[in-house]
Write an enzyme that holds these catalytic residues in place. Structure first.
Site, mmCIF file in Angstrom:
data_model
loop_
_atom_site.group_PDB
_atom_site.id
_atom_site.type_symbol
_atom_site.label_atom_id
_atom_site.label_comp_id
_atom_site.label_asym_id
_atom_site.label_seq_id
_atom_site.Cartn_x
_atom_site.Cartn_y
_atom_site.Cartn_z
ATOM 1 N N HIS A 361 -8.720 0.412 -3.783
ATOM 2 C CA HIS A 361 -7.485 0.477 -2.742
ATOM 3 C C HIS A 361 -6.328 0.369 -3.505
ATOM 4 O O HIS A 361 -6.120 -0.815 -4.374
ATOM 5 C CB HIS A 361 -7.449 -0.263 -1.482
ATOM 6 C CG HIS A 361 -6.598 0.134 -0.712
ATOM 7 N ND1 HIS A 361 -6.710 1.009 0.378
ATOM 8 C CD2 HIS A 361 -5.424 -0.478 -0.206
ATOM 9 C CE1 HIS A 361 -5.699 1.204 1.212
ATOM 10 N NE2 HIS A 361 -4.752 0.271 0.694
ATOM 11 N N ALA A 362 -5.197 1.151 -3.314
ATOM 12 C CA ALA A 362 -4.093 1.154 -4.076
ATOM 13 C C ALA A 362 -3.270 0.035 -3.732
ATOM 14 O O ALA A 362 -3.237 -0.558 -2.584
ATOM 15 C CB ALA A 362 -3.185 2.490 -3.904
ATOM 16 N N HIS A 391 4.546 5.684 -3.194
ATOM 17 C CA HIS A 391 4.566 4.609 -2.054
ATOM 18 C C HIS A 391 4.504 3.176 -3.001
ATOM 19 O O HIS A 391 5.070 2.181 -2.863
ATOM 20 C CB HIS A 391 3.145 4.705 -1.127
ATOM 21 C CG HIS A 391 3.024 3.441 -0.201
ATOM 22 N ND1 HIS A 391 3.180 3.329 1.009
ATOM 23 C CD2 HIS A 391 2.555 2.418 -0.708
ATOM 24 C CE1 HIS A 391 3.069 2.281 1.483
ATOM 25 N NE2 HIS A 391 2.642 1.362 0.508
ATOM 26 N N GLU A 392 3.552 3.333 -3.826
ATOM 27 C CA GLU A 392 3.554 1.971 -4.845
ATOM 28 C C GLU A 392 4.619 1.902 -5.773
ATOM 29 O O GLU A 392 4.953 0.645 -5.589
ATOM 30 C CB GLU A 392 2.086 2.532 -5.630
ATOM 31 C CG GLU A 392 0.856 2.305 -4.947
ATOM 32 C CD GLU A 392 0.592 1.148 -3.741
ATOM 33 O OE1 GLU A 392 1.167 0.201 -4.123
ATOM 34 O OE2 GLU A 392 -0.222 1.645 -2.738
ATOM 35 N N HIS A 395 7.073 -0.028 -3.923
ATOM 36 C CA HIS A 395 7.064 -1.402 -4.093
ATOM 37 C C HIS A 395 7.459 -2.140 -5.394
ATOM 38 O O HIS A 395 8.036 -3.223 -5.350
ATOM 39 C CB HIS A 395 5.759 -1.736 -3.840
ATOM 40 C CG HIS A 395 4.861 -1.606 -2.602
ATOM 41 N ND1 HIS A 395 5.307 -2.405 -1.453
ATOM 42 C CD2 HIS A 395 3.784 -1.182 -2.235
ATOM 43 C CE1 HIS A 395 4.503 -1.939 -0.402
ATOM 44 N NE2 HIS A 395 3.667 -1.126 -0.922
ATOM 45 N N GLU A 419 6.770 -1.587 2.819
ATOM 46 C CA GLU A 419 5.935 -0.423 2.990
ATOM 47 C C GLU A 419 6.667 1.104 3.022
ATOM 48 O O GLU A 419 6.255 2.015 2.909
ATOM 49 C CB GLU A 419 5.027 -0.586 4.133
ATOM 50 C CG GLU A 419 4.002 -1.655 3.915
ATOM 51 C CD GLU A 419 3.066 -1.796 2.546
ATOM 52 O OE1 GLU A 419 2.883 -0.649 1.968
ATOM 53 O OE2 GLU A 419 2.879 -2.895 2.279
ATOM 54 N N HIS A 522 -8.109 -3.307 4.760
ATOM 55 C CA HIS A 522 -7.070 -4.327 5.271
ATOM 56 C C HIS A 522 -7.754 -5.585 5.781
ATOM 57 O O HIS A 522 -7.051 -6.633 6.102
ATOM 58 C CB HIS A 522 -5.975 -3.797 5.826
ATOM 59 C CG HIS A 522 -4.991 -2.808 5.063
ATOM 60 N ND1 HIS A 522 -5.552 -1.524 4.622
ATOM 61 C CD2 HIS A 522 -3.957 -2.824 4.361
ATOM 62 C CE1 HIS A 522 -4.771 -0.676 3.980
ATOM 63 N NE2 HIS A 522 -3.696 -1.599 3.731
ATOM 64 N N TYR A 532 2.780 -1.408 8.314
ATOM 65 C CA TYR A 532 2.880 -0.037 8.052
ATOM 66 C C TYR A 532 3.280 0.863 9.312
ATOM 67 O O TYR A 532 3.622 2.174 9.371
ATOM 68 C CB TYR A 532 1.195 0.564 7.901
ATOM 69 C CG TYR A 532 0.622 -0.120 6.594
ATOM 70 C CD1 TYR A 532 1.085 0.181 5.231
ATOM 71 C CD2 TYR A 532 -0.305 -1.075 6.410
ATOM 72 C CE1 TYR A 532 0.679 -0.452 4.124
ATOM 73 C CE2 TYR A 532 -0.874 -1.949 5.575
ATOM 74 C CZ TYR A 532 -0.318 -1.535 4.385
ATOM 75 O OH TYR A 532 -0.819 -2.067 3.199
HETATM 76 O O1 X8Z Z 1 -2.580 0.148 2.150
HETATM 77 C C1 X8Z Z 1 -1.535 1.116 1.816
HETATM 78 C C2 X8Z Z 1 -1.035 1.219 0.631
HETATM 79 C C3 X8Z Z 1 -1.019 0.020 -0.093
HETATM 80 S S1 X8Z Z 1 -0.136 -1.185 0.534
HETATM 81 C C4 X8Z Z 1 -2.085 2.314 -0.196
HETATM 82 N N1 X8Z Z 1 -1.399 2.036 2.860
HETATM 83 C C5 X8Z Z 1 -1.760 2.127 4.286
HETATM 84 C C6 X8Z Z 1 -3.487 2.251 4.103
HETATM 85 O O2 X8Z Z 1 -3.673 2.888 3.107
HETATM 86 O O3 X8Z Z 1 -4.060 2.201 5.209
HETATM 87 C C7 X8Z Z 1 -0.348 2.992 2.874
HETATM 88 C C8 X8Z Z 1 -0.486 3.859 4.190
HETATM 89 C C9 X8Z Z 1 -1.095 2.984 5.011
HETATM 90 ZN ZN ZN Z 2 1.913 -0.420 0.230
#
Ligand code: X8Z
Ligand code: ZN
Length: 623
Positions: A361-362, A391-392, A395, A419, A522, A532
């Site tokens: 997960h990024a 997105h990354e 950050h 975010e 998450h 988010y």
């Molecule tokens: O978790 C993230 C990022 C890392 S902060 C990739 N996002 C949420 C997800 O993937 O659930 C970005 C969009 C929403």
């Molecule tokens: Zn993020």
């Protein structure tokens, strides 16, 4: 940030941290009375000078611990094994013990008259900035940290099935975007959701422990503690989110209705009925959180279609994962931001290593809180990851912009801001921008009559996400408050998914031992999620403001701020504030408004909303 709290939280907190404190409760606990730092021990009645000294010491102590904890967490997330689990859990526990101790002691000073603005603000941050507070019981921090490390690693090592073959989560995620056979989609969805099953008991124990920790710090439960980090009354925060959702929900309802019709046309009544909720595995994403991958299924017939597909453009141009990151860096450079440091390229994990387990997960990391910034991604060459890279990097550029701030202000204005920055940049990835970076031929730029297609493609990601962005923490807040018991975890999750998103799992009722929330990063990663939801709204507010600053007068979805140094400078002015001021002030700095709401998002999509209403005329929308 009382950034890291657990090993996992650390990774996350380093990328977006917890937000600013609200000092409203926090009674003195037994531990506060027992705390033994020099300042506390020296006087029965603490002074303003004691408070100042305490904050200085606390920042130093946390900064030292954060470095060590971040390194342990990084090694763990990029090389999961029994030893790195041990090291990351140990480091996370040490951080938590320190953070809890400091939170407890901060409460003693927080209401002193005559405190400076900064000392008061930092005391508040020290009190509330934890996502998993441990109780002050011997062994509790270790247990909590070990559980969280285990949950995260279990997720990272998870496998599902595709055509009967064991497949990594990251690969399944991509396949959910491209596969159109409903049987194979169902196979992937059902098998991946089994990753949560072994987590349920540990999750319940985590809830118990962190709630106890939160109560010792004066909060009703962990959810209440999470809600207290937004420079406003925690209940008002929850109400603000609900009001924002109500504002944009009509657009979601239209999109849901239209998408359901298209899925019904494609798959037939047996797979996707024309009324009721949508089957969750048909929407192009493992969690049905963003639907852009099925744009081909919903694209307006004939002339309205966009005419290009970003994934195809990237493939045709033979982009590599690193090339995508370079393109992202190029955008920020065009705004006047300094290039990424050499260490970014040396230390980041840009693709999935073949020979070891990692958390795919990024995430973006700020390992030393100065300039050791990195991303950790299992990047694929597709449209989703093109956006995720931006997105990354958002950050990382934020982290570097505030690196001159004192430790506790090295964070975003609130976690939604963190975010939103990279996403706001990705909103400038317009057809004209793609021409500028040689991905699209000038002749292939969609004409004005294709605007609906462009907006629909964007809405499938941005609008579709909104209820998902809200329901995750609706679920967690109910879990933390005890309203939802461990036996009800999955039922309540499924119910909220139905209520907010209008979706249902494939394959009928969920098995009794299922723990579906565990199959979303998450939850085992213990990253609060309302950030988010806020970011979805904020990114449009930022984009609108940036386009105004650039003097753009056309439709918002055609505006790109690429190469605009003046906008870059103004953006940087907000970023470098870090968490030093309440978020409405940061918002005002860049947008002129102190309100977070859906106005900009609705303005962006206004033509699409009218078009959707037209398409849905006579249909029975809702579910
Ligand atoms: O978790 C993230 C990022 C890392 S902060 C990739 N996002 C949420 C997800 O993937 O659930 C970005 C969009 C929403
Ligand atoms: Zn993020």
């Amino acid at each position: 940030m009382l950034k890291p709290i657990s090993t996992i939280a650390l990774a996350v907190a380093l990328l977006s941290g917890s937000a600013v404190a609200q000092a409203d409760r926090a009674a003195q606990t037994d531990r506060a009375a027992q705390a033994e730092t020099p300042a506390a021990a020296s006087a029965a009645a603490p002074t303003v000078a004691d408070a100042d000294a305490f904050v200085v010491e606390a920042e130093q102590r946390l900064a030292d611990l954060a470095l060590y904890t971040a390194k342990a967490a990084w090694v763990n997330a990029t090389y999961i094994n029994v030893d790195t689990d041990f090291l990351a859990a140990r480091a996370g526990a040490e951080y938590t013990v320190a953070a809890v101790e400091l939170a407890t002691e901060a409460a003693k000073y927080a209401d002193l008259p005559g405190l400076s603005y900064d000392t008061k603000r930092k005391l508040d941050m020290l009190r509330q900035g934890m996502t998993a507070p441990a109780p002050n019981v011997p062994g509790a921090a270790d247990e909590l940290s070990t559980i969280l490390t285990g949950l995260s690693s279990t997720y990272g090592k998870g496998r599902g099935l595709y055509k009967g073959e064991e497949t990594r989560g990251n690969d399944l995620e991509a396949l959910m975007g491209t596969e159109r056979d409903p049987a194979l989609l169902e196979e992937m969805w059902l098998s991946w959701h089994k990753v949560g099953t072994p987590m349920r008991e540990d999750y319940a124990r985590f809830v118990e422990l962190s709630n106890q920790g939160a109560r010792e710090l004066g909060y009703a439960d962990t959810g209440a503690m999470w809600r207290s980090g937004y420079d406003m009354d925690p209940d008002a925060y929850a109400e603000m989110l609900d009001a924002n959702w109500q504002q944009v929900k009509p657009l979601y309802d239209q999109l849901h209705c239209y998408t359901r019709t298209k899925l019904n046309e494609k798959y037939g009544e047996d797979v996707q009925p024309a009324t009721g909720p949508i089957r969750a595995d048909l929407l192009g994403n493992m969690w049905a959180q963003e639907w852009g991958n099925i744009y081909d299924v919903v694209a307006p017939a004939g002339a309205g279609d966009v005419g290009y597909d970003l994934t195809e453009l990237l493939e045709q141009a033979q982009y590599t994962p690193k090339g995508i990151v370079e393109a992202g860096e190029g955008f920020f450079s065009s705004l006047g931001f300094a290039p990424l440091p050499d260490t970014f390229w040396e230390r980041s994990m840009i693709t999935a290593p073949a020979d070891r387990e990692v958390v795919c997960h990024a995430s973006a990391w700020d390992v030393d809180n100065v300039d050791d910034i990195r991303i950790k991604m299992c990047t694929k060459v597709n449209a989703d990851d093109f956006v995720t890279v931006h997105h990354e990097l958002g950050h990382n550029y934020y982290q570097r912009a505030y690196n001159q701030q004192p430790f506790l202000y090295k964070n975003s204005a609130n976690d939604g801001f963190h975010e939103a920055i990279g996403d706001m940049i990705a909103l400038s990835v317009t057809p004209d921008y793609l021409v500028q970076i040689d991905l699209l031929d000038q002749a292939a730029v969609p004409s004005e009559d294709k605007d609906i297609g462009l907006l629909l493609r964007q809405a499938m990601d941005k609008i579709a996400f909104l209820p998902f962005g809200l329901m995750i923490d609706k679920w967690r807040w109910q879990v933390f408050s005890g309203e939802t018991t461990p036996e009800e975890y999955t039922d309540s999750w499924t119910e909220l998914r139905r209520e907010y998103q209008g979706i249902v799992p494939p394959g009928g009722p969920r098995p009794a031992d299922a723990f579906d929330p565990g199959a979303k990063y998450h939850v085992p990663g213990n990253t609060p999620y309302t950030r988010y939801f806020m970011a979805r709204l904020l990114q449009f507010q930022f984009h609108q403001a940036a386009c105004e600053q650039a003097g753009w007068t056309g439709p918002l979805h055609r505006c790109s701020i690429y190469d605009n140094k003046e906008v870059g400078e103004r953006l940087n002015a907000m970023l470098e504030m870090g968490a030093s001021r309440p978020w409405p002030e940061a918002l005002e700095t860049f947008t002129g408004s102190r309100e977070m709401n859906g106005d900009a998002m609705l303005a962006y999509f206004a033509p699409l909303q009218a078009w959707l209403e037209e398409q849905n005329r006579g249909k029975q929308c809702g579910w």
